[in-house]
Design an enzyme around this catalytic site. Structure first.
Site, short mmCIF file in Angstrom:
data_model
loop_
_atom_site.label_atom_id
_atom_site.label_comp_id
_atom_site.label_asym_id
_atom_site.label_seq_id
_atom_site.Cartn_x
_atom_site.Cartn_y
_atom_site.Cartn_z
N PHE A 155 0.84 -1.20 0.00
CA PHE A 155 0.00 0.00 0.00
C PHE A 155 0.87 1.25 0.00
CE2 PHE A 155 -1.82 3.24 3.00
CZ PHE A 155 -2.74 3.78 2.11
N SER A 156 0.56 2.21 -0.85
CA SER A 156 1.21 3.51 -0.89
C SER A 156 2.73 3.36 -1.07
CB SER A 156 0.85 4.31 0.36
OG SER A 156 1.14 5.67 0.20
N SER A 157 3.54 3.67 -0.08
CA SER A 157 4.98 3.44 -0.23
C SER A 157 5.28 1.98 -0.55
CB SER A 157 5.71 3.85 1.06
OG SER A 157 7.09 3.60 0.96
N MET A 160 4.50 1.44 -4.15
CA MET A 160 5.60 1.96 -4.97
C MET A 160 6.76 0.96 -5.02
SD MET A 160 5.65 5.86 -3.55
CE MET A 160 4.12 6.76 -3.28
N HIS A 281 -7.45 7.24 0.12
CA HIS A 281 -6.12 6.64 0.29
C HIS A 281 -6.18 5.68 1.47
CE1 HIS A 281 -1.95 6.67 -0.98
NE2 HIS A 281 -1.56 6.75 0.28
#
Length: 301
Positions: A155-157, A160, A281
């Site tokens: 998730f998120s970072s 990425m 988010h």
């Protein structure tokens, strides 16, 4: 209250907005799990200096698949293990889960994964990706993990880093599922400025220019009202990875697997993109992890 406009991820200012949403906005896994999460002190080369946490289910398969699951900035591996459904799915299907603990800081955020340094953006460069590959190697050596069934999600970072691992280590990871992520290279020097699908794809190809084998498949999810990482980043991921796979950017099918979810498949399934209507988010929501596990084939022993 007027909703803030999502900020394009051209700089670290958008990452600072993650502070208020990363800690507790993920699905809670139903019930409890029989095994426990264990920190592994010495798993091999660790150029990123990050921690490894390991979940081996009580009913682990004889030659288990390996799933790397990564939290967002300001998060913790143990919390993400507890609040998501991946461990309970591992109990059901017998695969092993690796939970790395990010420890990088930027603009007031902590516990992020490095997806911006030169080391992190190239094959064999070391950094956090090198450490995570060592964790996978540890599971293959010590728990008989199947090197042909290695996957990443986050998730998120962590999303990425999922895409980062697919780009830099396509010889290790067969597929990934990114929940609220960005295209490969967005936080590095290339940035997230407008570029053609071919230019997006070249970033991935240049991350491991010597790679001649197949490229990992990508599943990507994004909420339409994400006010941290703008929804348009989903399309940039689609452009990048359909180009990497050499398939049309026009979906071969569009379905609604659940209320509010729109799934577009590209090619023969090399890329799957989920639009989650009215979601912010705060992914993954309940049930989404099971779709990722099915995409990986980890629900088939």
């Amino acid at each position: 209250m007027r909703r803030h406009r999502p900020v394009p991820i051209g700089s670290w200012t958008v990452i600072a907005a993650v502070i208020t949403v990363l800690a507790g906005c993920v699905a809670t896994a139903p019930g409890t799990t029989a095994a426990t999460l264990t920190r592994i002190g010495d798993f091999g080369a660790n150029p990123g200096g990050i921690e490894m946490h390991l979940y081996v289910p009580a009913g682990v398969a004889a030659r288990p698949g390996v799933l790397v699951v990564m939290h967002g900035c300001n998060g913790r591996a143990a919390d993400f293990h507890r609040r998501t459904e991946f461990a309970s799915l591992a109990d059901e299907h017998g695969f092993v889960v690796v939970y790395p603990q990010g420890n990088k800081s930027a603009n007031g955020l902590t516990n992020c994964f490095d997806v911006w340094s030169d080391e992190a953006l190239r094959h064999g460069g070391g950094g956090d990706p090198g450490s995570i590959v060592s964790m996978v190697d540890y599971v293959v050596r010590r728990h008989g993990g199947d090197p042909a069934r290695v996957f990443a999600t986050g998730f998120s970072s962590g999303a990425m880093q999922t895409v980062n691992l697919l780009a830099t280590y396509p010889d290790v990871f067969q597929a990934g599922a990114a929940f609220a992520g960005v295209p490969f290279g967005c936080l590095g020097p290339p940035g997230c400025s407008d570029r053609s699908p071919r230019e997006w794809g070249d970033l991935v190809r240049d991350a491991h220019p010597g790679h001649q084998g197949p490229r990992p498949r990508l599943m990507t999810w994004h909420g339409t009202v994400d006010d941290v990482l703008e929804f348009g980043l989903l399309e940039k991921q689609v452009e990048q990875w359909t180009d990497v796979h050499g398939v049309s950017p026009t979906p071969t099918s569009t379905t609604t697997p659940a209320p509010g979810w729109t799934l577009r498949r590209y090619g023969s399934g090399q890329v799957e993109a989920y639009t989650v209507t009215d979601a912010g988010h705060d992914l993954p929501h309940p049930g989404m992890a099971a779709h990722a596990i099915h995409f990986f084939g980890l629900d088939r022993k």
